[in-house]
Motif scaffolding. Structure first.
Motif, PDB file in Angstrom:
ATOM      1  N   SER A   7       0.715  -1.293   0.223  1.00 54.32           N
ATOM      2  CA  SER A   7       0.005   0.079   0.005  1.00 54.32           C
ATOM      3  C   SER A   7       1.095   1.233   0.020  1.00 54.32           C
ATOM      4  O   SER A   7       2.107   1.260   0.397  1.00 54.32           O
ATOM      5  CB  SER A   7      -1.060   0.081   1.425  1.00 54.32           C
ATOM      6  OG  SER A   7      -0.068   0.220   2.557  1.00 54.32           O
ATOM      7  N   THR A   9       1.110   5.159   1.276  1.00 54.57           N
ATOM      8  CA  THR A   9       0.501   6.136   2.426  1.00 54.57           C
ATOM      9  C   THR A   9       0.955   7.752   2.055  1.00 54.57           C
ATOM     10  O   THR A   9       2.189   7.703   1.489  1.00 54.57           O
ATOM     11  CB  THR A   9       0.764   5.718   3.821  1.00 54.57           C
ATOM     12  OG1 THR A   9       2.234   5.590   3.921  1.00 54.57           O
ATOM     13  CG2 THR A   9       0.189   4.242   4.165  1.00 54.57           C
ATOM     14  N   ARG A  57      -3.890  12.137  -3.733  1.00 51.94           N
ATOM     15  CA  ARG A  57      -5.032  11.103  -3.757  1.00 51.94           C
ATOM     16  C   ARG A  57      -5.678  11.052  -5.168  1.00 51.94           C
ATOM     17  O   ARG A  57      -6.057   9.952  -5.572  1.00 51.94           O
ATOM     18  CB  ARG A  57      -6.249  10.879  -2.769  1.00 51.94           C
ATOM     19  CG  ARG A  57      -5.781  10.827  -1.320  1.00 51.94           C
ATOM     20  CD  ARG A  57      -6.956  10.348  -0.468  1.00 51.94           C
ATOM     21  NE  ARG A  57      -7.846  11.284  -0.135  1.00 51.94           N
ATOM     22  CZ  ARG A  57      -8.824  10.977   0.688  1.00 51.94           C
ATOM     23  NH1 ARG A  57      -9.105   9.586   1.003  1.00 51.94           N
ATOM     24  NH2 ARG A  57      -9.801  11.887   0.764  1.00 51.94           N
ATOM     25  N   ILE A  62      -4.472   5.779  -2.094  1.00 52.41           N
ATOM     26  CA  ILE A  62      -3.733   5.669  -0.649  1.00 52.41           C
ATOM     27  C   ILE A  62      -4.612   5.211   0.386  1.00 52.41           C
ATOM     28  O   ILE A  62      -6.117   5.240   0.297  1.00 52.41           O
ATOM     29  CB  ILE A  62      -3.811   7.303  -0.356  1.00 52.41           C
ATOM     30  CG1 ILE A  62      -2.894   8.172  -1.439  1.00 52.41           C
ATOM     31  CG2 ILE A  62      -3.148   7.756   1.225  1.00 52.41           C
ATOM     32  CD1 ILE A  62      -1.421   7.712  -1.589  1.00 52.41           C
ATOM     33  N   SER A  63      -3.914   4.511   1.244  1.00 53.68           N
ATOM     34  CA  SER A  63      -4.705   3.622   2.343  1.00 53.68           C
ATOM     35  C   SER A  63      -4.827   4.394   3.694  1.00 53.68           C
ATOM     36  O   SER A  63      -5.300   4.191   4.485  1.00 53.68           O
ATOM     37  CB  SER A  63      -4.035   2.325   2.449  1.00 53.68           C
ATOM     38  OG  SER A  63      -2.708   2.589   2.610  1.00 53.68           O
ATOM     39  N   ALA A  64      -3.736   5.387   4.094  1.00 55.02           N
ATOM     40  CA  ALA A  64      -3.908   5.941   5.250  1.00 55.02           C
ATOM     41  C   ALA A  64      -2.956   7.223   5.057  1.00 55.02           C
ATOM     42  O   ALA A  64      -2.102   7.570   4.383  1.00 55.02           O
ATOM     43  CB  ALA A  64      -3.339   5.124   6.223  1.00 55.02           C
ATOM     44  N   VAL A  65      -3.077   8.194   6.025  1.00 53.16           N
ATOM     45  CA  VAL A  65      -2.432   9.371   6.046  1.00 53.16           C
ATOM     46  C   VAL A  65      -1.919   9.789   7.404  1.00 53.16           C
ATOM     47  O   VAL A  65      -2.457   9.435   8.445  1.00 53.16           O
ATOM     48  CB  VAL A  65      -3.351  10.579   5.655  1.00 53.16           C
ATOM     49  CG1 VAL A  65      -2.733  12.145   5.785  1.00 53.16           C
ATOM     50  CG2 VAL A  65      -3.948  10.646   4.253  1.00 53.16           C
ATOM     51  N   ALA A 307       4.565   8.856   7.450  1.00 58.58           N
ATOM     52  CA  ALA A 307       3.936   8.045   6.393  1.00 58.58           C
ATOM     53  C   ALA A 307       3.991   6.545   6.755  1.00 58.58           C
ATOM     54  O   ALA A 307       3.043   5.791   6.779  1.00 58.58           O
ATOM     55  CB  ALA A 307       4.378   8.186   5.109  1.00 58.58           C
ATOM     56  N   HIS A 308       5.116   6.183   7.162  1.00 59.10           N
ATOM     57  CA  HIS A 308       5.303   4.811   7.836  1.00 59.10           C
ATOM     58  C   HIS A 308       4.654   4.666   8.829  1.00 59.10           C
ATOM     59  O   HIS A 308       4.057   3.497   9.039  1.00 59.10           O
ATOM     60  CB  HIS A 308       6.982   4.471   8.098  1.00 59.10           C
ATOM     61  CG  HIS A 308       7.136   2.977   8.292  1.00 59.10           C
ATOM     62  ND1 HIS A 308       7.394   2.825   9.530  1.00 59.10           N
ATOM     63  CD2 HIS A 308       7.295   2.056   7.472  1.00 59.10           C
ATOM     64  CE1 HIS A 308       7.611   1.287   9.595  1.00 59.10           C
ATOM     65  NE2 HIS A 308       7.643   0.939   8.370  1.00 59.10           N
ATOM     66  N   SER A 310       1.803   5.917   9.693  1.00 52.72           N
ATOM     67  CA  SER A 310       0.531   5.782   9.387  1.00 52.72           C
ATOM     68  C   SER A 310      -0.076   4.354   9.018  1.00 52.72           C
ATOM     69  O   SER A 310      -1.202   3.971   8.916  1.00 52.72           O
ATOM     70  CB  SER A 310       0.008   6.898   8.480  1.00 52.72           C
ATOM     71  OG  SER A 310       0.548   6.296   7.146  1.00 52.72           O
ATOM     72  N   ARG A 311       0.973   3.544   8.697  1.00 50.00           N
ATOM     73  CA  ARG A 311       0.552   2.034   8.323  1.00 50.00           C
ATOM     74  C   ARG A 311       0.068   1.521   9.635  1.00 50.00           C
ATOM     75  O   ARG A 311      -0.865   0.547   9.552  1.00 50.00           O
ATOM     76  CB  ARG A 311       1.561   1.490   7.724  1.00 50.00           C
ATOM     77  CG  ARG A 311       2.187   1.767   6.435  1.00 50.00           C
ATOM     78  CD  ARG A 311       3.385   1.329   5.949  1.00 50.00           C
ATOM     79  NE  ARG A 311       3.813   1.930   4.686  1.00 50.00           N
ATOM     80  CZ  ARG A 311       3.477   1.669   3.582  1.00 50.00           C
ATOM     81  NH1 ARG A 311       2.694   0.667   3.445  1.00 50.00           N
ATOM     82  NH2 ARG A 311       3.607   2.416   2.298  1.00 50.00           N
ATOM     83  N   GLU A 314      -3.793   2.517   9.830  1.00 46.89           N
ATOM     84  CA  GLU A 314      -4.350   1.779   8.738  1.00 46.89           C
ATOM     85  C   GLU A 314      -4.731   0.236   9.290  1.00 46.89           C
ATOM     86  O   GLU A 314      -5.822  -0.153   9.269  1.00 46.89           O
ATOM     87  CB  GLU A 314      -3.624   1.584   7.711  1.00 46.89           C
ATOM     88  CG  GLU A 314      -4.243   0.669   6.429  1.00 46.89           C
ATOM     89  CD  GLU A 314      -3.319   0.218   5.239  1.00 46.89           C
ATOM     90  OE1 GLU A 314      -3.710  -0.329   4.662  1.00 46.89           O
ATOM     91  OE2 GLU A 314      -2.223   0.653   5.455  1.00 46.89           O
TER      92      GLU A 314
END
Length: 320
Positions: A7, A9, A57, A62-65, A307-308, A310-311, A314
């Motif tokens: 994914s 992010t 987006r 995008i799966s998460a922010v 960003a990492h 935010s996984r 998610e």
């Protein structure tokens, strides 16, 4: 907890002047970027953030922010309690942005975000006890031990930039006076120009006094041999070295990673700052000194790190 391996992010670094966003893959590589100026009202700030994320987006799935904020957060990283250069006060930013964007959002302090980026992808990989020390508009810092961010009891630690070094000194945006960041940050350089020129007549011929010089212009003047510029950078290096000695004495880390906008000119001040740190540490001749290194990810560390992170937001949302 597993992290989605395929994914994308978005990490957003929200500073007092600019907001920068990047699309980041699971390996920490930046695939796309966008930026905008930071507004000074809360409603417009949220709208601008949404627009900035939506710009990216529109081009990527995008799966998460993740949002890296230059301010004080609660221990759960759900709200911004106070941000000296932003309009948020006790604002539930994570929930607001999650509702507006419709995907999981992770909120984190900007220095913690950059530290996480350096720990996972950069200079501090596999380091046990270390400190990220960011020097830009202000000073931010993060303590990491055994892969964990140390936040303190109430989520406020550490604030090395707001340790008083000159009682009754320069006014700081935090409300105090004489904070370290008022002497060893990018914005502090302009104040030092005026103070040194007032103290020493020979500096008054410098071109730095003709306009309101920025930190970058002051560094450039020093690099060209301008006497006032060089004196300002020397004073900056002295205060930075004193600040690093605080870090060494309080935390006793094996590594201090310097990040932030100012470190692009590290060759002008780091040797002297390192020397002052060694002179100022307690029992300096009878103990190991921490290694001082420049951040590998540079100004992108905050975006990559949050960003990492935010996984995790998610994956938590998927299992909740």
């Amino acid at each position: 907890m597993s992290i989605a391996s395929n994914s994308l992010t978005i990490g957003v670094d929200i500073g007092g002047t600019n907001m920068r966003a990047a699309v980041v893959d699971a390996q920490g590589q930046i695939l796309d970027r966008a930026a905008t100026l930071t507004p000074n009202s809360e409603g417009v700030l949220v709208d601008k953030l949404v627009a900035l994320v939506d710009t990216l987006r529109d081009r990527h799935e995008i799966s998460a922010v993740g949002l890296a904020v230059a301010g004080f957060l609660d221990p759960e990283c759900t709200k911004v309690r106070f941000a000296p250069h932003l309009p948020w006060r006790e604002a539930p930013v994570r929930d607001i942005m999650t509702q507006r964007l419709g995907i999981p959002v992770r909120l984190e302090h900007d220095a913690n975000s950059a530290a996480w980026g350096e720990y996972v992808f950069g200079q501090a990989q596999e380091t046990e006890t270390w400190v990220y020390f960011s020097v830009g508009t202000g000073i931010g810092a993060t303590i990491m031990h055994q892969g964990e961010i140390f936040r303190g009891s109430f989520g406020m630690a550490p604030e090395f930039g707001h340790v008083t070094v000159v009682p009754g000194g320069r006014k700081c945006s935090c409300g105090k006076r004489g904070c370290l960041e008022r002497y060893a940050s990018g914005t502090a350089l302009a104040d030092t120009v005026l103070e040194l020129a007032d103290e020493c007549p020979e500096y008054r011929r410098s071109s730095l006094l003709h306009t309101a010089s920025t930190g970058e212009e002051i560094m450039a003047a020093a690099r060209k041999g301008d006497p006032l510029g060089q004196a300002v950078v020397a004073e900056f290096a002295r205060w930075l070295g004193i600040g690093l000695s605080f870090v060494a004495d309080v935390i006793d880390p094996e590594l201090i990673v310097l990040g932030g906008g100012v470190v692009g000119n590290h060759d002008l001040f780091l040797p002297r700052a390192h020397e002052v740190m060694g002179e100022s540490m307690v029992a300096a001749t009878h103990r190991p000194h921490p290694q001082v290194s420049i951040a590998k990810l540079g100004s992108a560390a905050g975006m990559v790190g949050v960003a990492h992170l935010s996984r995790y937001a998610e994956e938590s949302a998927k299992t909740s």
